[in-house]
Design an enzyme around this catalytic site. Sequence first.
Site, PDB file in Angstrom:
ATOM      1  N   GLY A  33      -4.507  -4.387  -3.759  1.00 14.39           N
ATOM      2  CA  GLY A  33      -5.518  -3.376  -4.057  1.00 14.39           C
ATOM      3  C   GLY A  33      -4.798  -2.105  -4.425  1.00 14.39           C
ATOM      4  O   GLY A  33      -4.071  -1.543  -3.607  1.00 14.39           O
ATOM      5  N   GLN A  84       2.170  -6.011  -3.179  1.00 20.99           N
ATOM      6  CA  GLN A  84       2.661  -6.112  -1.789  1.00 20.99           C
ATOM      7  C   GLN A  84       3.994  -5.357  -1.619  1.00 20.99           C
ATOM      8  O   GLN A  84       4.154  -4.326  -2.251  1.00 20.99           O
ATOM      9  CB  GLN A  84       2.799  -7.588  -1.373  1.00 20.99           C
ATOM     10  CG  GLN A  84       1.453  -8.301  -1.166  1.00 20.99           C
ATOM     11  CD  GLN A  84       0.879  -8.896  -2.442  1.00 20.99           C
ATOM     12  OE1 GLN A  84       1.557  -9.538  -3.207  1.00 20.99           O
ATOM     13  NE2 GLN A  84      -0.404  -8.695  -2.678  1.00 20.99           N
ATOM     14  N   ASP A 120       0.807  -1.222   0.000  1.00 17.16           N
ATOM     15  CA  ASP A 120       0.000   0.000   0.000  1.00 17.16           C
ATOM     16  C   ASP A 120       0.842   1.276   0.000  1.00 17.16           C
ATOM     17  O   ASP A 120       0.442   2.300   0.554  1.00 17.16           O
ATOM     18  CB  ASP A 120      -0.966   0.018   1.215  1.00 17.16           C
ATOM     19  CG  ASP A 120      -1.876  -1.189   1.215  1.00 17.16           C
ATOM     20  OD1 ASP A 120      -2.252  -1.636   0.117  1.00 17.16           O
ATOM     21  OD2 ASP A 120      -2.200  -1.691   2.300  1.00 17.16           O
ATOM     22  N   THR A 130       2.757  13.635  -4.930  1.00 19.89           N
ATOM     23  CA  THR A 130       2.286  14.651  -3.982  1.00 19.89           C
ATOM     24  C   THR A 130       0.764  14.660  -3.782  1.00 19.89           C
ATOM     25  O   THR A 130       0.249  15.525  -3.085  1.00 19.89           O
ATOM     26  CB  THR A 130       2.770  16.050  -4.413  1.00 19.89           C
ATOM     27  OG1 THR A 130       2.296  16.292  -5.734  1.00 19.89           O
ATOM     28  CG2 THR A 130       4.285  16.159  -4.380  1.00 19.89           C
ATOM     29  N   SER A 131       0.074  13.721  -4.410  1.00 22.61           N
ATOM     30  CA  SER A 131      -1.372  13.552  -4.168  1.00 22.61           C
ATOM     31  C   SER A 131      -1.806  12.270  -4.867  1.00 22.61           C
ATOM     32  O   SER A 131      -1.022  11.674  -5.612  1.00 22.61           O
ATOM     33  CB  SER A 131      -2.170  14.753  -4.721  1.00 22.61           C
ATOM     34  OG  SER A 131      -2.655  14.474  -6.028  1.00 22.61           O
ATOM     35  N   GLY A 160       1.538   2.994  -2.623  1.00 23.76           N
ATOM     36  CA  GLY A 160       1.136   3.875  -3.723  1.00 23.76           C
ATOM     37  C   GLY A 160       1.667   3.363  -5.060  1.00 23.76           C
ATOM     38  O   GLY A 160       1.842   4.130  -6.013  1.00 23.76           O
ATOM     39  N   ASN A 213      -5.314 -10.261  -3.611  1.00 27.81           N
ATOM     40  CA  ASN A 213      -5.022  -9.689  -2.291  1.00 27.81           C
ATOM     41  C   ASN A 213      -4.521  -8.251  -2.452  1.00 27.81           C
ATOM     42  O   ASN A 213      -4.606  -7.449  -1.530  1.00 27.81           O
ATOM     43  CB  ASN A 213      -3.976 -10.532  -1.534  1.00 27.81           C
ATOM     44  CG  ASN A 213      -2.733 -10.848  -2.355  1.00 27.81           C
ATOM     45  OD1 ASN A 213      -2.710 -10.642  -3.572  1.00 27.81           O
ATOM     46  ND2 ASN A 213      -1.694 -11.365  -1.707  1.00 27.81           N
ATOM     47  N   ARG A 229       2.566 -28.983  -6.656  1.00 25.28           N
ATOM     48  CA  ARG A 229       2.219 -29.500  -7.999  1.00 25.28           C
ATOM     49  C   ARG A 229       0.814 -30.084  -8.107  1.00 25.28           C
ATOM     50  O   ARG A 229       0.555 -30.970  -8.896  1.00 25.28           O
ATOM     51  CB  ARG A 229       3.271 -30.528  -8.460  1.00 25.28           C
ATOM     52  CG  ARG A 229       4.631 -29.891  -8.587  1.00 25.28           C
ATOM     53  CD  ARG A 229       5.730 -30.874  -8.501  1.00 25.28           C
ATOM     54  NE  ARG A 229       5.789 -31.471  -7.177  1.00 25.28           N
ATOM     55  CZ  ARG A 229       6.789 -32.240  -6.769  1.00 25.28           C
ATOM     56  NH1 ARG A 229       7.767 -32.536  -7.553  1.00 25.28           N
ATOM     57  NH2 ARG A 229       6.795 -32.727  -5.545  1.00 25.28           N
ATOM     58  N   ARG A 256      -5.720   0.371   8.373  1.00 21.29           N
ATOM     59  CA  ARG A 256      -4.292   0.055   8.354  1.00 21.29           C
ATOM     60  C   ARG A 256      -3.639   0.587   9.627  1.00 21.29           C
ATOM     61  O   ARG A 256      -3.958   1.692  10.066  1.00 21.29           O
ATOM     62  CB  ARG A 256      -3.623   0.704   7.140  1.00 21.29           C
ATOM     63  CG  ARG A 256      -4.137   0.143   5.813  1.00 21.29           C
ATOM     64  CD  ARG A 256      -3.567   0.918   4.627  1.00 21.29           C
ATOM     65  NE  ARG A 256      -4.090   0.422   3.365  1.00 21.29           N
ATOM     66  CZ  ARG A 256      -4.209   1.146   2.253  1.00 21.29           C
ATOM     67  NH1 ARG A 256      -3.846   2.417   2.250  1.00 21.29           N
ATOM     68  NH2 ARG A 256      -4.686   0.615   1.162  1.00 21.29           N
TER      69      ARG A 256
HETATM   70  P1  GDP Z   1      -0.673   0.225  -3.592  1.00 21.34           P
HETATM   71  O1  GDP Z   1      -1.281  -1.031  -3.051  1.00 21.34           O
HETATM   72  O2  GDP Z   1       0.786   0.307  -3.331  1.00 21.34           O
HETATM   73  O3  GDP Z   1      -1.013   0.479  -5.027  1.00 21.34           O
HETATM   74  O4  GDP Z   1      -1.321   1.414  -2.743  1.00 21.34           O
HETATM   75  P2  GDP Z   1      -2.887   1.605  -2.419  1.00 21.34           P
HETATM   76  O5  GDP Z   1      -3.569   2.065  -3.648  1.00 21.34           O
HETATM   77  O6  GDP Z   1      -3.428   0.412  -1.732  1.00 21.34           O
HETATM   78  O7  GDP Z   1      -2.804   2.733  -1.315  1.00 21.34           O
HETATM   79  C1  GDP Z   1      -2.223   3.978  -1.571  1.00 21.34           C
HETATM   80  C2  GDP Z   1      -3.311   5.074  -1.378  1.00 21.34           C
HETATM   81  O8  GDP Z   1      -2.683   6.326  -1.345  1.00 21.34           O
HETATM   82  C3  GDP Z   1      -4.291   5.135  -2.525  1.00 21.34           C
HETATM   83  O9  GDP Z   1      -5.553   5.493  -2.008  1.00 21.34           O
HETATM   84  C4  GDP Z   1      -3.741   6.233  -3.429  1.00 21.34           C
HETATM   85  O10 GDP Z   1      -4.759   6.903  -4.150  1.00 21.34           O
HETATM   86  C5  GDP Z   1      -3.153   7.167  -2.405  1.00 21.34           C
HETATM   87  N1  GDP Z   1      -1.958   7.918  -2.848  1.00 21.34           N
HETATM   88  C6  GDP Z   1      -0.979   7.541  -3.711  1.00 21.34           C
HETATM   89  N2  GDP Z   1      -0.011   8.488  -3.776  1.00 21.34           N
HETATM   90  C7  GDP Z   1      -0.414   9.484  -2.932  1.00 21.34           C
HETATM   91  C8  GDP Z   1       0.171  10.730  -2.524  1.00 21.34           C
HETATM   92  O11 GDP Z   1       1.274  11.115  -2.935  1.00 21.34           O
HETATM   93  N3  GDP Z   1      -0.534  11.476  -1.621  1.00 21.34           N
HETATM   94  C9  GDP Z   1      -1.724  11.070  -1.111  1.00 21.34           C
HETATM   95  N4  GDP Z   1      -2.334  11.834  -0.234  1.00 21.34           N
HETATM   96  N5  GDP Z   1      -2.301   9.902  -1.464  1.00 21.34           N
HETATM   97  C10 GDP Z   1      -1.638   9.120  -2.353  1.00 21.34           C
HETATM   98  P1  IMO Z   2      -0.876  -4.236  -2.216  1.00 22.37           P
HETATM   99  O1  IMO Z   2      -0.435  -4.773  -3.550  1.00 22.37           O
HETATM  100  C1  IMO Z   2      -0.967  -4.641   2.133  1.00 22.37           C
HETATM  101  C2  IMO Z   2      -1.015  -8.708   3.745  1.00 22.37           C
HETATM  102  C3  IMO Z   2      -2.272  -9.155   4.469  1.00 22.37           C
HETATM  103  C4  IMO Z   2      -1.683 -10.127   5.476  1.00 22.37           C
HETATM  104  C5  IMO Z   2      -0.559 -10.796   4.698  1.00 22.37           C
HETATM  105  C6  IMO Z   2      -0.943 -12.143   4.093  1.00 22.37           C
HETATM  106  O2  IMO Z   2      -2.162  -3.518  -2.236  1.00 22.37           O
HETATM  107  O3  IMO Z   2       0.230  -3.470  -1.576  1.00 22.37           O
HETATM  108  P2  IMO Z   2      -2.475 -12.844   2.036  1.00 22.37           P
HETATM  109  O4  IMO Z   2      -3.932 -12.616   1.784  1.00 22.37           O
HETATM  110  O5  IMO Z   2      -1.583 -12.303   0.977  1.00 22.37           O
HETATM  111  O6  IMO Z   2      -2.164 -14.287   2.342  1.00 22.37           O
HETATM  112  O7  IMO Z   2      -2.176 -12.040   3.401  1.00 22.37           O
HETATM  113  O8  IMO Z   2      -0.214  -9.891   3.651  1.00 22.37           O
HETATM  114  N1  IMO Z   2      -1.227  -8.203   2.375  1.00 22.37           N
HETATM  115  C7  IMO Z   2      -1.161  -6.924   2.028  1.00 22.37           C
HETATM  116  N2  IMO Z   2      -0.995  -5.814   2.797  1.00 22.37           N
HETATM  117  N3  IMO Z   2      -1.070  -4.514   0.783  1.00 22.37           N
HETATM  118  C8  IMO Z   2      -1.205  -5.618   0.011  1.00 22.37           C
HETATM  119  O9  IMO Z   2      -1.165  -5.565  -1.337  1.00 22.37           O
HETATM  120  C9  IMO Z   2      -1.300  -6.888   0.625  1.00 22.37           C
HETATM  121  N4  IMO Z   2      -1.473  -8.145   0.169  1.00 22.37           N
HETATM  122  C10 IMO Z   2      -1.405  -8.948   1.240  1.00 22.37           C
HETATM  123  O10 IMO Z   2      -2.919  -8.065   5.076  1.00 22.37           O
HETATM  124  O11 IMO Z   2      -1.096  -9.403   6.534  1.00 22.37           O
HETATM  125 MG    MG Z   3      -2.838  -1.654  -1.828  1.00 22.18          MG
END
Ligand code: GDP
Ligand code: IMO
Ligand code: MG
Length: 426
Positions: free
Chosen positions: A40, A221, A13, A411-412, A15, A38, A143, A302
Site C-alpha cells: 500500500g 515491502q 511502509d 520532510t512531509s 515511504g 499486499n 508450477r 502499525r
Molecule cells: P510505502 O508502503 O513504503 O509506500 O509507505 P506507505 O505509503 O504505506 O506509508 C508511508 C506514509 O507516510 C504515507 O502515508 C505517506 O504519505 C507518509 N509519508 C511519506 N513520507 C513522509 C514524510 O517525510 N513525512 C511524513 N509525515 N509522512 C510521510
Molecule cells: P508496503 O509495500 C508492511 C507484511 C504483513 C505480514 C507479512 C506477510 O506497503 O511496504 P503477506 O500478506 O505479504 O503474506 O503478509 O508481511 N506486509 C507488509 N507490511 N508493508 C507492506 O507493503 C507489507 N506487505 C506485507 O503485514 O506481516
Molecule cells: Mg505501505
Amino acid sequence: MSSVTVIGTQWGDEGKGKVVDWLSERADIIVRFQGGHNAGHTLVIDGETYKLSLLPSGILRKNKLAVIASGVVIDPQALLKEIDELQERGVEISPDNLVIAENASLILPIHRYMDKRQEQVLRGGIGTTLRGIGPAYADRAARRALRVCDLADKSYLRTRLTSLLDHHAPLFSDSPDKPPSLQEMLTSLEESASRILPFAQPVWRLFEGRRHAQILFEGAQGVHLDLDHGTFPYVTSSRTVPAEAACSSGIATRRVGFVLGITKAYTTRVGLGPFPSEQDNEIGERLGKLGNEFGTVTNRKRRCGWFDAVLVRQSGIIAGIDGIALTKMDVLDSFAEIDICVGYLIDGERWTHLPPHPFLQARIEPIFETMPGWRASTRGARSWADLPAQAIKYVRRIEELIRQPVSLLSTSPEREDVIVVRDPFF
Ligand code: GDP
Ligand code: IMO
Ligand code: MG
C-alpha cells in the site's frame, strides 16, 4: 542510460511510494517488480491523496511507461478495481502507458481463501494481509500457477485451474466454509481476461530498443520482510532485494543501477514478528499518532518503535545500498529525547546483527543511545539550511551507524517536500 532501484530497508511502509513518485519525474520507465496488492503506497500530490497497491507509483505522471513485471502476483479483480478508481479520478491508463508481464502469475480467489484459512486454523497465523500472496507464490514455485498469458485460451485455463483445484481439494474436505468453485473462478477470470490481455506483453523485450531509457525499479515491502533475509517465518513470500528487479524484469543485473534504500526515521511493523526496538508504551502510541501509522491496505494499527540502526545497517549490506532516503523525520519534531537502537544484548552478549533464529530473537534486549530532540518543525523543509542543528546531528548519527549516506530527505507526505543531498539519477 541510468537506473535507480528503490527498496524498503525495514519492515515496509517506509515511504517508498512518495519517493518513487518524486523520482519518477526523471524516469522514462517505472517498473514494479515484486509483491502484490499486499503493498500500500500513499502519495500526496497538491493536497490530493492517492493509494496505490499494484500499479507502479509512476502511473500518475504523464508520458511515462508503467510496467508490472513477472515477479508480481496479480489479482485480476484487484488490478481492474485499482485501474477503474484511478481512471475515475482522471488518471490516464491504457496499453500506451501500462504494460503487464504476460508471464506474471495470478492470485485467484482460492489463494485468498487459503490465506485466510492458514491464518485462522492451520498455522496459528503470522498476520498476513489476507490477500492470497503466500498461497499464490507457493503455487508459482510448485508450477501450478495460472499466468496472465493463460487468460488467452479458455480451454487451457479450465484444464490448469481444474488441476490446481484438484491439488488443493483434500486440504478443504472438512472445512466449514466452502472454497470458491471452479465455475465461479472461471467466470470471473473470463470476465477479466478481455480487459487485462491488451496490457499483456513480454516485459524483457521493452528494454531492447530503449538503451538510453532511465529506468526506475519500484520494490514493495522491505528487506526484513524478504523471504530469505527477513524475520522468517514472519515475512512475505517474495524477494524484496534489488536483484529481484533484474530477475523479475528480464534485464541484466547491472541495470539495477543506484540502489536507494527508503528508511523511516523510526521503525514500524504491521503483523506479527520480532521487533527489538518496539515501544509498546506511550512513546509507541505517540509515534503512531504523529506518524499516522495505520496500514494503507488493511487499516491495521502499525507497531511503532525507535530507529534500529542494527536492522538498517544489515539491510544496507544485504541489498547493496548506495544511499538512503530518510523519511518522516518530521514525526520526531516534538520529542525532547530520541533513542536509537545501536546494538542487541542476547543472554548478556552483544550482537551487531539480527540473528535468524526465532528463539534468539525472542531474547533480544535492545541497547539504546539517547540524543536530545530538536523541538522545532522540520515539516516541509526543502533545504539543509531549514533544518535545526540538532536534526542535522540526528541525520549524521544515523549515517554513521548504518554506514550509508543520506541521498534524499523527505520532510512531509507532499510530493515536492524533499531535500536532495545527492540525486540518485546522477
Ligand atoms: P510505502 O508502503 O513504503 O509506500 O509507505 P506507505 O505509503 O504505506 O506509508 C508511508 C506514509 O507516510 C504515507 O502515508 C505517506 O504519505 C507518509 N509519508 C511519506 N513520507 C513522509 C514524510 O517525510 N513525512 C511524513 N509525515 N509522512 C510521510
Ligand atoms: P508496503 O509495500 C508492511 C507484511 C504483513 C505480514 C507479512 C506477510 O506497503 O511496504 P503477506 O500478506 O505479504 O503474506 O503478509 O508481511 N506486509 C507488509 N507490511 N508493508 C507492506 O507493503 C507489507 N506487505 C506485507 O503485514 O506481516
Ligand atoms: Mg505501505
